[in-house]
Design a protein around this motif. Structure first.
Motif, PDB file in Angstrom:
ATOM      1  N   GLY A  38       0.838  -1.193   0.000  1.00  0.00           N
ATOM      2  CA  GLY A  38       0.000   0.000   0.000  1.00  0.00           C
ATOM      3  C   GLY A  38       0.867   1.235   0.000  1.00  0.00           C
ATOM      4  N   PRO A  39       0.249   2.393   0.190  1.00  0.00           N
ATOM      5  CA  PRO A  39       1.033   3.632   0.241  1.00  0.00           C
ATOM      6  C   PRO A  39       2.087   3.558   1.342  1.00  0.00           C
ATOM      7  CG  PRO A  39      -1.317   4.101   0.107  1.00  0.00           C
ATOM      8  CD  PRO A  39      -1.194   2.630   0.359  1.00  0.00           C
ATOM      9  N   SER A  40       3.285   3.998   1.046  1.00  0.00           N
ATOM     10  CA  SER A  40       4.368   3.925   2.027  1.00  0.00           C
ATOM     11  C   SER A  40       4.189   5.006   3.082  1.00  0.00           C
ATOM     12  CB  SER A  40       5.726   4.078   1.342  1.00  0.00           C
ATOM     13  OG  SER A  40       5.808   5.327   0.676  1.00  0.00           O
ATOM     14  N   GLY A  41       4.424   4.610   4.337  1.00  0.00           N
ATOM     15  CA  GLY A  41       4.397   5.550   5.448  1.00  0.00           C
ATOM     16  C   GLY A  41       5.810   5.969   5.806  1.00  0.00           C
ATOM     17  N   PRO A  42       6.000   6.563   6.973  1.00  0.00           N
ATOM     18  CA  PRO A  42       7.339   6.970   7.389  1.00  0.00           C
ATOM     19  C   PRO A  42       8.241   5.761   7.583  1.00  0.00           C
ATOM     20  CG  PRO A  42       5.787   7.140   9.219  1.00  0.00           C
ATOM     21  CD  PRO A  42       4.979   6.854   8.002  1.00  0.00           C
ATOM     22  N   HIS A  43       9.525   5.941   7.364  1.00  0.00           N
ATOM     23  CA  HIS A  43      10.486   4.877   7.619  1.00  0.00           C
ATOM     24  C   HIS A  43      10.382   4.461   9.080  1.00  0.00           C
ATOM     25  CE1 HIS A  43      14.298   2.870   8.464  1.00  0.00           C
ATOM     26  NE2 HIS A  43      14.431   2.697   7.165  1.00  0.00           N
ATOM     27  N   ILE A  44      10.436   3.170   9.341  1.00  0.00           N
ATOM     28  CA  ILE A  44      10.245   2.701  10.717  1.00  0.00           C
ATOM     29  C   ILE A  44      11.263   3.366  11.649  1.00  0.00           C
ATOM     30  CG2 ILE A  44       9.256   0.497   9.988  1.00  0.00           C
ATOM     31  CD1 ILE A  44      11.947  -0.791  10.698  1.00  0.00           C
ATOM     32  N   GLY A  45      10.746   3.842  12.775  1.00  0.00           N
ATOM     33  CA  GLY A  45      11.592   4.456  13.786  1.00  0.00           C
ATOM     34  C   GLY A  45      11.926   5.908  13.567  1.00  0.00           C
ATOM     35  N   SER A  46      11.715   6.425  12.346  1.00  0.00           N
ATOM     36  CA  SER A  46      12.176   7.779  12.052  1.00  0.00           C
ATOM     37  C   SER A  46      11.412   8.841  12.838  1.00  0.00           C
ATOM     38  CB  SER A  46      12.087   8.058  10.551  1.00  0.00           C
ATOM     39  OG  SER A  46      10.751   7.950  10.086  1.00  0.00           O
ATOM     40  N   THR A  47      10.110   8.661  13.009  1.00  0.00           N
ATOM     41  CA  THR A  47       9.340   9.661  13.763  1.00  0.00           C
ATOM     42  C   THR A  47       9.703   9.622  15.242  1.00  0.00           C
ATOM     43  OG1 THR A  47       7.527   8.049  13.783  1.00  0.00           O
ATOM     44  CG2 THR A  47       7.386   9.822  12.184  1.00  0.00           C
ATOM     45  N   ALA A  48      10.004   8.443  15.765  1.00  0.00           N
ATOM     46  CA  ALA A  48      10.431   8.344  17.161  1.00  0.00           C
ATOM     47  C   ALA A  48      11.762   9.049  17.357  1.00  0.00           C
ATOM     48  CB  ALA A  48      10.528   6.874  17.579  1.00  0.00           C
ATOM     49  N   VAL A  49      12.697   8.835  16.434  1.00  0.00           N
ATOM     50  CA  VAL A  49      13.996   9.510  16.533  1.00  0.00           C
ATOM     51  C   VAL A  49      13.810  11.026  16.486  1.00  0.00           C
ATOM     52  CG1 VAL A  49      16.175   9.928  15.321  1.00  0.00           C
ATOM     53  CG2 VAL A  49      15.314   7.580  15.593  1.00  0.00           C
TER      54      VAL A  49
ATOM     55  N   ARG B 269      17.460  -8.399  20.881  1.00  0.00           N
ATOM     56  CA  ARG B 269      17.484  -9.861  20.986  1.00  0.00           C
ATOM     57  C   ARG B 269      18.530 -10.485  20.064  1.00  0.00           C
ATOM     58  NH1 ARG B 269      13.657 -11.631  24.340  1.00  0.00           N
ATOM     59  NH2 ARG B 269      11.893 -10.246  24.766  1.00  0.00           N
ATOM     60  N   GLY B 270      19.418  -9.663  19.543  1.00  0.00           N
ATOM     61  CA  GLY B 270      20.492 -10.153  18.704  1.00  0.00           C
ATOM     62  C   GLY B 270      20.635  -9.333  17.448  1.00  0.00           C
ATOM     63  N   GLY B 271      21.477  -9.833  16.546  1.00  0.00           N
ATOM     64  CA  GLY B 271      21.703  -9.145  15.294  1.00  0.00           C
ATOM     65  C   GLY B 271      21.273  -9.997  14.115  1.00  0.00           C
ATOM     66  N   ILE B 272      20.877  -9.319  13.049  1.00  0.00           N
ATOM     67  CA  ILE B 272      20.517  -9.988  11.796  1.00  0.00           C
ATOM     68  C   ILE B 272      20.634  -8.968  10.674  1.00  0.00           C
ATOM     69  CG2 ILE B 272      18.038  -9.487  11.977  1.00  0.00           C
ATOM     70  CD1 ILE B 272      17.523 -12.280  10.763  1.00  0.00           C
ATOM     71  N   PRO B 273      21.165  -9.370   9.501  1.00  0.00           N
ATOM     72  CA  PRO B 273      21.316  -8.400   8.419  1.00  0.00           C
ATOM     73  C   PRO B 273      20.058  -8.181   7.591  1.00  0.00           C
ATOM     74  CG  PRO B 273      22.340 -10.482   7.824  1.00  0.00           C
ATOM     75  CD  PRO B 273      21.891 -10.625   9.238  1.00  0.00           C
ATOM     76  N   ALA B 274      19.035  -9.010   7.745  1.00  0.00           N
ATOM     77  CA  ALA B 274      17.839  -8.920   6.888  1.00  0.00           C
ATOM     78  C   ALA B 274      17.136  -7.581   7.060  1.00  0.00           C
ATOM     79  CB  ALA B 274      16.878 -10.061   7.205  1.00  0.00           C
ATOM     80  N   THR B 275      16.896  -6.883   5.967  1.00  0.00           N
ATOM     81  CA  THR B 275      16.288  -5.551   5.996  1.00  0.00           C
ATOM     82  C   THR B 275      14.810  -5.617   6.373  1.00  0.00           C
ATOM     83  OG1 THR B 275      15.815  -3.568   4.694  1.00  0.00           O
ATOM     84  CG2 THR B 275      15.745  -5.667   3.525  1.00  0.00           C
ATOM     85  N   ALA B 276      14.334  -4.513   6.949  1.00  0.00           N
ATOM     86  CA  ALA B 276      12.910  -4.385   7.257  1.00  0.00           C
ATOM     87  C   ALA B 276      12.083  -4.048   6.020  1.00  0.00           C
ATOM     88  CB  ALA B 276      12.699  -3.305   8.314  1.00  0.00           C
ATOM     89  N   ARG B 277      12.734  -3.575   4.962  1.00  0.00           N
ATOM     90  CA  ARG B 277      11.987  -3.178   3.765  1.00  0.00           C
ATOM     91  C   ARG B 277      11.215  -4.359   3.197  1.00  0.00           C
ATOM     92  NH1 ARG B 277      16.768  -0.458   3.073  1.00  0.00           N
ATOM     93  NH2 ARG B 277      17.580  -2.052   1.637  1.00  0.00           N
ATOM     94  N   GLY B 278       9.926  -4.157   3.005  1.00  0.00           N
ATOM     95  CA  GLY B 278       9.067  -5.214   2.501  1.00  0.00           C
ATOM     96  C   GLY B 278       8.703  -6.262   3.532  1.00  0.00           C
ATOM     97  N   ARG B 279       9.155  -6.066   4.790  1.00  0.00           N
ATOM     98  CA  ARG B 279       8.851  -7.033   5.836  1.00  0.00           C
ATOM     99  C   ARG B 279       8.155  -6.406   7.045  1.00  0.00           C
ATOM    100  NH1 ARG B 279      14.297  -8.717   4.279  1.00  0.00           N
ATOM    101  NH2 ARG B 279      14.193 -10.772   3.253  1.00  0.00           N
ATOM    102  N   LEU B 280       8.487  -5.157   7.334  1.00  0.00           N
ATOM    103  CA  LEU B 280       7.918  -4.464   8.486  1.00  0.00           C
ATOM    104  C   LEU B 280       7.440  -3.081   8.063  1.00  0.00           C
ATOM    105  CD1 LEU B 280      10.621  -5.153  11.246  1.00  0.00           C
ATOM    106  CD2 LEU B 280       8.362  -6.228  11.088  1.00  0.00           C
ATOM    107  N   GLN B 281       6.509  -2.556   8.840  1.00  0.00           N
ATOM    108  CA  GLN B 281       6.101  -1.166   8.687  1.00  0.00           C
ATOM    109  C   GLN B 281       5.781  -0.604  10.068  1.00  0.00           C
ATOM    110  OE1 GLN B 281       2.783  -1.712   6.032  1.00  0.00           O
ATOM    111  NE2 GLN B 281       1.277  -1.837   7.685  1.00  0.00           N
ATOM    112  N   GLN B 282       5.787   0.701  10.149  1.00  0.00           N
ATOM    113  CA  GLN B 282       5.488   1.358  11.422  1.00  0.00           C
ATOM    114  C   GLN B 282       3.986   1.391  11.645  1.00  0.00           C
ATOM    115  OE1 GLN B 282       7.968   4.672  12.845  1.00  0.00           O
ATOM    116  NE2 GLN B 282       6.108   5.904  12.742  1.00  0.00           N
ATOM    117  N   LYS B 283       3.574   0.915  12.810  1.00  0.00           N
ATOM    118  CA  LYS B 283       2.151   0.931  13.167  1.00  0.00           C
ATOM    119  C   LYS B 283       1.800   2.194  13.937  1.00  0.00           C
ATOM    120  CE  LYS B 283      -1.409  -1.745  15.594  1.00  0.00           C
ATOM    121  NZ  LYS B 283      -1.686  -2.987  16.384  1.00  0.00           N
ATOM    122  N   SER B 284       2.654   2.589  14.885  1.00  0.00           N
ATOM    123  CA  SER B 284       2.370   3.778  15.687  1.00  0.00           C
ATOM    124  C   SER B 284       3.656   4.275  16.315  1.00  0.00           C
ATOM    125  CB  SER B 284       1.356   3.465  16.800  1.00  0.00           C
ATOM    126  OG  SER B 284       1.943   2.623  17.790  1.00  0.00           O
TER     127      SER B 284
END
Length: 219
Positions: free
Chosen positions: A58-69, A129-144
């Motif tokens: 769907g329409p892209s929202g803000p990058h995750i975490g950016s509004t919190a920062v 909870r650890g490290g992982i290189p897998a990007t959030a793009r296409g996998r996560l979005q910001q809910k609130s």
């Protein structure tokens, strides 16, 4: 007590003492599994919250975490609620850089993060909870952002006090901060007294008994 003094007072404590104080007042105790991953072993600050959810097209929202920062400052810790997911990163190097430039005290992520070396070079504390290189793009979005979030079964509201160290993480409801602080300080003083008695040669069963640990001697 002003905000900085309050945080300084909690910084003199550890997560175990604060967890015991929360227990004693019927509040959720501390949680484990979220550990320091960038070389800084302790952070204390006021929660700035962000909640993530699985990506839906769907329409892209803000990058995750950016509004919190963008809303966080020098007394704050960013708390990322990602339901404990370890298959995708929920925090990365550009977010660490942005938060560091704003003087943010660190990030607590209920999930995995990437670019940990970059955060370490910045001296920016990340607990996850650890490290992982897998990007959030296409996998996560910001809910609130700026809303109450749930971290490992514990609800955290914006402005609550966050303390994380090598043992675990505690969340102190802001409205109960003074009461929990006083109780945790008493617990710390009692345990230091017991430790000194042990160093002075008093036998472990004589100094480390349940009544004393509970602060109920003479009652």
């Amino acid at each position: 007590m002003n905000d900085t003094s309050l945080l300084d007072a909690f910084a003199d404590l550890d997560s175990a003492a604060v967890s015991d104080a929360l227990d004693g007042l019927g509040k959720p105790s501390g949680i484990g599994g979220i550990i320091p991953v960038t070389g800084v072993s302790k952070i204390v600050g006021f929660a700035v919250t962000v909640e993530l959810e699985p990506y839906t097209p769907g329409p892209s929202g803000p990058h995750i975490g950016s509004t919190a920062v963008a809303s966080a400052g020098g007394n704050d810790v960013i708390v990322v609620a990602n339901n404990g997911r370890t298959d995708v990163s929920c925090w990365g190097g550009l977010l660490s850089l942005g938060a560091s430039l704003r003087g943010v005290r660190g990030t607590i992520a209920d999930g995995c993060c990437r670019d940990l070396g970059e955060a370490r070079e910045l001296g920016y504390p990340v607990f996850s909870r650890g490290g992982i290189p897998a990007t959030a793009r296409g996998r996560l979005q910001q809910k609130s952002t700026g809303m109450p979030v749930e971290i490992a079964g514990v609800w955290v509201a914006p402005g609550d006090i966050v303390l994380a160290d090598e043992t675990g993480t505690v969340f102190v409801p802001r409205e109960h901060a003074a009461e929990i602080l006083a109780k945790a300080q008493a617990i710390t003083a009692r345990e230091r007294s017991i430790a000194q008695d042990l160093r002075n040669g008093i036998a472990l069963p004589d100094t480390m008994h349940d009544a004393r640990l509970a602060g109920s001697e003479g009652k």
